[in-house]
Scaffold this motif. Sequence first.
Motif, PDB file in Angstrom:
ATOM      1  N   VAL A   6       0.832  -1.196   0.000  1.00 54.64           N
ATOM      2  CA  VAL A   6       0.000   0.000   0.000  1.00 54.64           C
ATOM      3  C   VAL A   6       0.869   1.249   0.000  1.00 54.64           C
ATOM      4  CG1 VAL A   6      -1.667   1.338   1.356  1.00 54.64           C
ATOM      5  CG2 VAL A   6      -1.986  -1.116   1.063  1.00 54.64           C
ATOM      6  N   GLN A   7       1.931   1.263   0.820  1.00 58.11           N
ATOM      7  CA  GLN A   7       2.827   2.416   0.860  1.00 58.11           C
ATOM      8  C   GLN A   7       3.484   2.656  -0.485  1.00 58.11           C
ATOM      9  OE1 GLN A   7       5.466   1.550   4.120  1.00 58.11           O
ATOM     10  NE2 GLN A   7       4.154   2.595   5.605  1.00 58.11           N
ATOM     11  N   ASN A   8       3.922   1.597  -1.141  1.00 55.44           N
ATOM     12  CA  ASN A   8       4.550   1.742  -2.458  1.00 55.44           C
ATOM     13  C   ASN A   8       3.554   2.257  -3.490  1.00 55.44           C
ATOM     14  OD1 ASN A   8       7.044   0.915  -1.544  1.00 55.44           O
ATOM     15  ND2 ASN A   8       6.683  -1.229  -2.053  1.00 55.44           N
ATOM     16  N   GLU A   9       2.307   1.784  -3.410  1.00 61.46           N
ATOM     17  CA  GLU A   9       1.309   2.253  -4.373  1.00 61.46           C
ATOM     18  C   GLU A   9       0.968   3.723  -4.146  1.00 61.46           C
ATOM     19  OE1 GLU A   9      -3.034   1.112  -6.162  1.00 61.46           O
ATOM     20  OE2 GLU A   9      -1.866  -0.383  -5.113  1.00 61.46           O
ATOM     21  N   ILE A  10       0.903   4.143  -2.881  1.00 62.84           N
ATOM     22  CA  ILE A  10       0.627   5.546  -2.587  1.00 62.84           C
ATOM     23  C   ILE A  10       1.755   6.425  -3.118  1.00 62.84           C
ATOM     24  CG2 ILE A  10       0.410   7.242  -0.718  1.00 62.84           C
ATOM     25  CD1 ILE A  10      -1.030   5.040   0.880  1.00 62.84           C
ATOM     26  N   LYS A  11       2.991   5.979  -2.960  1.00 61.69           N
ATOM     27  CA  LYS A  11       4.138   6.747  -3.461  1.00 61.69           C
ATOM     28  C   LYS A  11       4.154   6.786  -4.986  1.00 61.69           C
ATOM     29  CE  LYS A  11       7.072   5.790   0.499  1.00 61.69           C
ATOM     30  NZ  LYS A  11       8.231   5.040   0.986  1.00 61.69           N
ATOM     31  N   ALA A  12       3.718   5.704  -5.625  1.00 62.09           N
ATOM     32  CA  ALA A  12       3.787   5.617  -7.083  1.00 62.09           C
ATOM     33  C   ALA A  12       2.620   6.321  -7.771  1.00 62.09           C
ATOM     34  CB  ALA A  12       3.821   4.150  -7.510  1.00 62.09           C
ATOM     35  N   THR A  13       1.521   6.540  -7.058  1.00 63.16           N
ATOM     36  CA  THR A  13       0.341   7.144  -7.664  1.00 63.16           C
ATOM     37  C   THR A  13       0.252   8.607  -7.245  1.00 63.16           C
ATOM     38  OG1 THR A  13      -0.776   5.011  -7.468  1.00 63.16           O
ATOM     39  CG2 THR A  13      -2.148   6.919  -7.960  1.00 63.16           C
TER      40      THR A  13
ATOM     41  N   MET B 295      -6.431  10.594  -0.036  1.00 65.21           N
ATOM     42  CA  MET B 295      -6.680   9.799   1.174  1.00 65.21           C
ATOM     43  C   MET B 295      -6.747  10.699   2.402  1.00 65.21           C
ATOM     44  SD  MET B 295      -4.384   6.405   0.491  1.00 65.21           S
ATOM     45  CE  MET B 295      -4.725   5.692   2.084  1.00 65.21           C
ATOM     46  N   ALA B 296      -5.898  11.719   2.464  1.00 65.60           N
ATOM     47  CA  ALA B 296      -5.920  12.639   3.601  1.00 65.60           C
ATOM     48  C   ALA B 296      -7.225  13.431   3.617  1.00 65.60           C
ATOM     49  CB  ALA B 296      -4.729  13.578   3.531  1.00 65.60           C
ATOM     50  N   LYS B 297      -7.681  13.841   2.449  1.00 65.32           N
ATOM     51  CA  LYS B 297      -8.931  14.592   2.356  1.00 65.32           C
ATOM     52  C   LYS B 297     -10.114  13.738   2.801  1.00 65.32           C
ATOM     53  CE  LYS B 297     -11.523  15.876  -1.498  1.00 65.32           C
ATOM     54  NZ  LYS B 297     -11.623  16.380  -2.848  1.00 65.32           N
ATOM     55  N   TYR B 298     -10.185  12.512   2.317  1.00 60.74           N
ATOM     56  CA  TYR B 298     -11.270  11.624   2.710  1.00 60.74           C
ATOM     57  C   TYR B 298     -11.177  11.256   4.192  1.00 60.74           C
ATOM     58  CZ  TYR B 298     -13.382  10.731  -1.868  1.00 60.74           C
ATOM     59  OH  TYR B 298     -14.066  10.857  -3.047  1.00 60.74           O
ATOM     60  N   SER B 299      -9.966  11.162   4.734  1.00 63.41           N
ATOM     61  CA  SER B 299      -9.796  10.896   6.162  1.00 63.41           C
ATOM     62  C   SER B 299     -10.378  12.015   6.996  1.00 63.41           C
ATOM     63  CB  SER B 299      -8.314  10.736   6.525  1.00 63.41           C
ATOM     64  OG  SER B 299      -7.773   9.611   5.918  1.00 63.41           O
TER      65      SER B 299
ATOM     66  N   TYR C  18      -9.642   4.479   3.586  1.00 59.47           N
ATOM     67  CA  TYR C  18      -9.857   3.229   2.861  1.00 59.47           C
ATOM     68  C   TYR C  18     -10.762   3.452   1.651  1.00 59.47           C
ATOM     69  CZ  TYR C  18     -11.355  -1.419   1.636  1.00 59.47           C
ATOM     70  OH  TYR C  18     -11.633  -2.556   0.933  1.00 59.47           O
ATOM     71  N   LEU C  19     -11.783   4.274   1.822  1.00 53.77           N
ATOM     72  CA  LEU C  19     -12.687   4.567   0.712  1.00 53.77           C
ATOM     73  C   LEU C  19     -11.929   5.223  -0.440  1.00 53.77           C
ATOM     74  CD1 LEU C  19     -15.610   4.682  -0.366  1.00 53.77           C
ATOM     75  CD2 LEU C  19     -15.748   6.935   0.651  1.00 53.77           C
TER      76      LEU C  19
ATOM     77  N   TYR D 102      -8.723   5.029  -1.079  1.00 49.87           N
ATOM     78  CA  TYR D 102      -7.772   4.066  -1.635  1.00 49.87           C
ATOM     79  C   TYR D 102      -8.502   3.069  -2.541  1.00 49.87           C
ATOM     80  CZ  TYR D 102      -4.259   0.382  -1.888  1.00 49.87           C
ATOM     81  OH  TYR D 102      -3.386  -0.550  -2.341  1.00 49.87           O
ATOM     82  N   SER D 103      -9.634   2.568  -2.079  1.00 52.74           N
ATOM     83  CA  SER D 103     -10.348   1.563  -2.863  1.00 52.74           C
ATOM     84  C   SER D 103     -10.964   2.173  -4.129  1.00 52.74           C
ATOM     85  CB  SER D 103     -11.422   0.885  -2.022  1.00 52.74           C
ATOM     86  OG  SER D 103     -12.404   1.807  -1.629  1.00 52.74           O
ATOM     87  N   LYS D 104     -11.412   3.422  -4.079  1.00 46.45           N
ATOM     88  CA  LYS D 104     -11.948   4.082  -5.279  1.00 46.45           C
ATOM     89  C   LYS D 104     -10.854   4.249  -6.325  1.00 46.45           C
ATOM     90  CE  LYS D 104     -15.524   7.186  -4.724  1.00 46.45           C
ATOM     91  NZ  LYS D 104     -16.008   8.528  -4.381  1.00 46.45           N
ATOM     92  N   ARG D 105      -9.665   4.630  -5.880  1.00 45.41           N
ATOM     93  CA  ARG D 105      -8.561   4.873  -6.805  1.00 45.41           C
ATOM     94  C   ARG D 105      -8.040   3.560  -7.388  1.00 45.41           C
ATOM     95  NH1 ARG D 105      -6.371   9.820  -8.003  1.00 45.41           N
ATOM     96  NH2 ARG D 105      -4.387   9.576  -9.010  1.00 45.41           N
ATOM     97  N   LYS D 106      -8.006   2.522  -6.576  1.00 48.89           N
ATOM     98  CA  LYS D 106      -7.471   1.238  -7.008  1.00 48.89           C
ATOM     99  C   LYS D 106      -8.446   0.508  -7.925  1.00 48.89           C
ATOM    100  CE  LYS D 106      -5.167  -2.774  -5.326  1.00 48.89           C
ATOM    101  NZ  LYS D 106      -3.770  -2.796  -5.284  1.00 48.89           N
ATOM    102  N   GLY D 107      -9.731   0.619  -7.641  1.00 50.57           N
ATOM    103  CA  GLY D 107     -10.740  -0.140  -8.392  1.00 50.57           C
ATOM    104  C   GLY D 107     -11.220   0.607  -9.537  1.00 50.57           C
TER     105      GLY D 107
END
Length: 57
Positions: A7-14, A21-25, A49-50, A52-57
């Motif tokens: 997850v950390q690597n994907e956040i850094k790469a995207t 994620m900070a805004k939704y948090s 999580y919402l 992250y899952s929206k961006r990933k899916g």
Amino acid sequence: MSKIDQVQNEIKATPGLGRKMAKYSAIGAVIAIPLPVVGPVLGALAGAYLAYSKRKG
């Protein structure tokens, strides 16, 4: 590699995912303040999580 590392690597790469994620948090924490069972911490986790899952899916 653990799931946390993935997850950390994907956040850094995207670009923009961490900001989203900070805004939704923040939104999740504010919405969950009046709910005594959920609380702002779980609301923030749910919001992140919402995003992250929206961006990933």
